[in-house]
Enzyme design. Structure first.
Site, mmCIF file in Angstrom:
data_model
loop_
_atom_site.group_PDB
_atom_site.id
_atom_site.type_symbol
_atom_site.label_atom_id
_atom_site.label_comp_id
_atom_site.label_asym_id
_atom_site.label_seq_id
_atom_site.Cartn_x
_atom_site.Cartn_y
_atom_site.Cartn_z
ATOM 1 N N HIS A 138 -9.927 -8.542 -7.392
ATOM 2 C CA HIS A 138 -9.777 -7.759 -5.977
ATOM 3 C C HIS A 138 -10.169 -8.946 -5.005
ATOM 4 O O HIS A 138 -11.238 -9.467 -5.121
ATOM 5 C CB HIS A 138 -10.731 -6.546 -5.913
ATOM 6 N N LYS A 156 0.781 -1.026 0.009
ATOM 7 C CA LYS A 156 -0.111 0.163 0.027
ATOM 8 C C LYS A 156 0.915 1.161 0.061
ATOM 9 O O LYS A 156 1.771 1.260 0.710
ATOM 10 C CB LYS A 156 -0.873 -0.086 1.309
ATOM 11 N N ASP A 212 -0.513 0.062 -4.479
ATOM 12 C CA ASP A 212 -1.845 0.460 -4.256
ATOM 13 C C ASP A 212 -2.253 1.387 -3.619
ATOM 14 O O ASP A 212 -1.762 1.642 -2.432
ATOM 15 C CB ASP A 212 -2.531 -0.950 -3.750
#
EC number: 4.2.1.146
Length: 450
Positions: free
Chosen positions: A356, A221, A251
């Site tokens: 996802h 992330k 992400d």
């Protein structure tokens, strides 16, 4: 298939307190409580259908209320009539003339639709004693296509084109089914080490553990600050290396404007990420296209889809060349049927499917969808996210071995939750039964941890 009638339904608001340890933390969602808006279809048989939609806490009750409205349209219906013409059934469920006003085909009502439709698939699979992926694998091209409502997407793909594409894949399908049964259809990637709230020591430990477990794709992330992200990606590359076949993805969970995304990712390009996921608003088709064009010279792709609300938005993302990676979500879309439509469009336009899967129940769902994509639609291996949290609450949890998902063989859609887990984490729950009625829950309930 013996005759089965849906006699009733229940919804349950199940929330796990993941905000306490920052599991799932990212630049947009700092402290979510992974939750399931859960649907149970009751029947006059020994089987029940289980489906769910993933949320991250507050508002889960709103989705449960919507589930009740959608599921009520199935009461008294025979399962055989529902699955005989799935495309017609799906359109019936989205076409309540009053409920569709609060969509249409998006938002809370569509999240609810996903849970209900998936519960029907789970019920159907149990009556056939097959996993959901195998039902689709055993379909003819014509049967697959009849599962889909093609309204709004025939400019991207027609039913006739879809049948022809699927027929081309028939030749190698038996071999791919055998590969699936040997647990070699769905390679996994991990996000477990990459949550934004994790410290350096925990990140290093989890990277080493997942590398040793056979993973070769790792997601981190980003979006807090460039300096911090460069430090964290440096840690990742220190452990993974640049030339050892280990792939890094990042992400941002929608935190940037389009210019910010381009500038930010140029500053991370030296760490050679395969793609940037959700760089900007999930609704901004042209923004994703601009980001993709700007980052292409740097070898960075663009991925999105976990917040993509329906097949129409995916049509636009795919046809405009706005994405390199299509990240379907098993329950933000309207269940299996709408996913099947997106798989076809992605295949036609050459966009790989990487679902996802970062949420409670999502790996259980998406292992079926990735298997369907490989065996039936694309014929190409991809990867599927695996987040190693909360699987112990499911009767048939997803399992990773040697870097691959173990293909589900149990009948159903794999998201049936253990009754004791639902009781323990139901919100607000029964006093003395639910965790949410204990003193441990007070930091969350009082807003101290969120």
């Amino acid at each position: 298939m013996s005759e089965v009638t849906i006699t009733g339904f229940r919804s349950r608001d199940v929330r796990f307190p993941t905000s306490l340890d920052k599991t799932g933390s990212d630049a947009m969602n700092a402290a979510g409580d992974y939750s399931a808006a859960y649907c149970i279809l009751e029947t006059d048989s020994a089987h029940s259908g289980h489906g769910m939609t993933f949320t991250i806490g507050r508002g889960n009750d709103i989705v449960c209320a919507a589930i009740n409205h959608v599921a009520d349209r199935l009461k008294g219906k025979k399962l055989s009539s529902l699955v005989a013409d799935w495309g017609k059934t799906w359109r019936y469920l989205v076409n309540d003339s009053q409920l569709r006003w609060i969509g249409p085909e998006k938002g809370v009502i569509h999240l609810a639709l996903g849970a209900v439709v998936n519960a029907v698939w789970d019920l159907w699979a149990k009556t056939l004693n097959k996993p959901v992926w195998r039902i689709v694998a055993d379909m003819t091209p014509e049967e697959y296509v009849r599962c889909i409502d093609f309204r709004y997407i025939t400019d991207a793909i027609t039913p006739e084109e879809a049948v022809a594409m699927l027929r081309e894949q028939e030749a190698g399908k038996a071999k791919r089914i055998e590969e699936a049964l040997q647990n070699r259809a769905v390679p996994a990637y991990t996000t477990s080490a990459g949550w934004l709230g994790y410290g350096e020591d925990k990140m290093k430990q989890l990277l080493r553990e997942t590398l040793a477990a056979g993973y070769r794709h790792f997601k981190v992330k980003v979006g807090g600050s460039v300096e911090e992200d460069r430090r964290r990606l440096g840690i990742a590359r220190e452990i993974l290396g640049f030339d050892k076949g280990n792939v890094l993805m990042v992400d941002a969970n929608q935190v940037w404007s389009v210019p910010e995304a381009i500038d930010y990712m140029k500053q991370l390009s030296e760490y050679k990420p395969w793609f940037i996921e959700e760089p900007t608003s999930p609704d901004d088709i042209m923004g994703h296209k601009a980001i993709r064009d700007a980052l292409k010279p740097y070898g960075i792709g663009v991925a999105t889809g976990e917040m993509c609300q329906n097949r129409v938005m995916f049509k636009q993302l795919i046809m405009t060349g706005a994405i390199d990676i299509c990240q379907i979500d098993a329950c933000r879309l309207g269940g299996v049927n709408e996913v099947l439509a997106v798989l076809l469009m992605a295949k036609k336009y050459g966009v790989p499917i990487v679902p996802h899967s970062g949420g409670v129940g999502l790996p259980e769902y998406t292992q079926h969808l990735s298997t369907i994509d490989y065996v039936v639609v694309s014929g190409k291996l991809s990867v599927l996210e695996f987040v190693d949290h909360l699987h112990e609450h499911f009767l048939h949890p997803s399992v990773i071995k040697d870097g691959y998902y173990q293909t589900p063989t149990e009948a159903g859609y794999s998201v049936e939750m253990k009754p004791e887990s639902m009781d323990k984490y139901e919100y607000p729950g029964k006093k003395g039964v639910s965790w949410w009625t204990t003193d441990e829950a007070l930091p969350i309930l009082n807003g101290e941890k969120i």
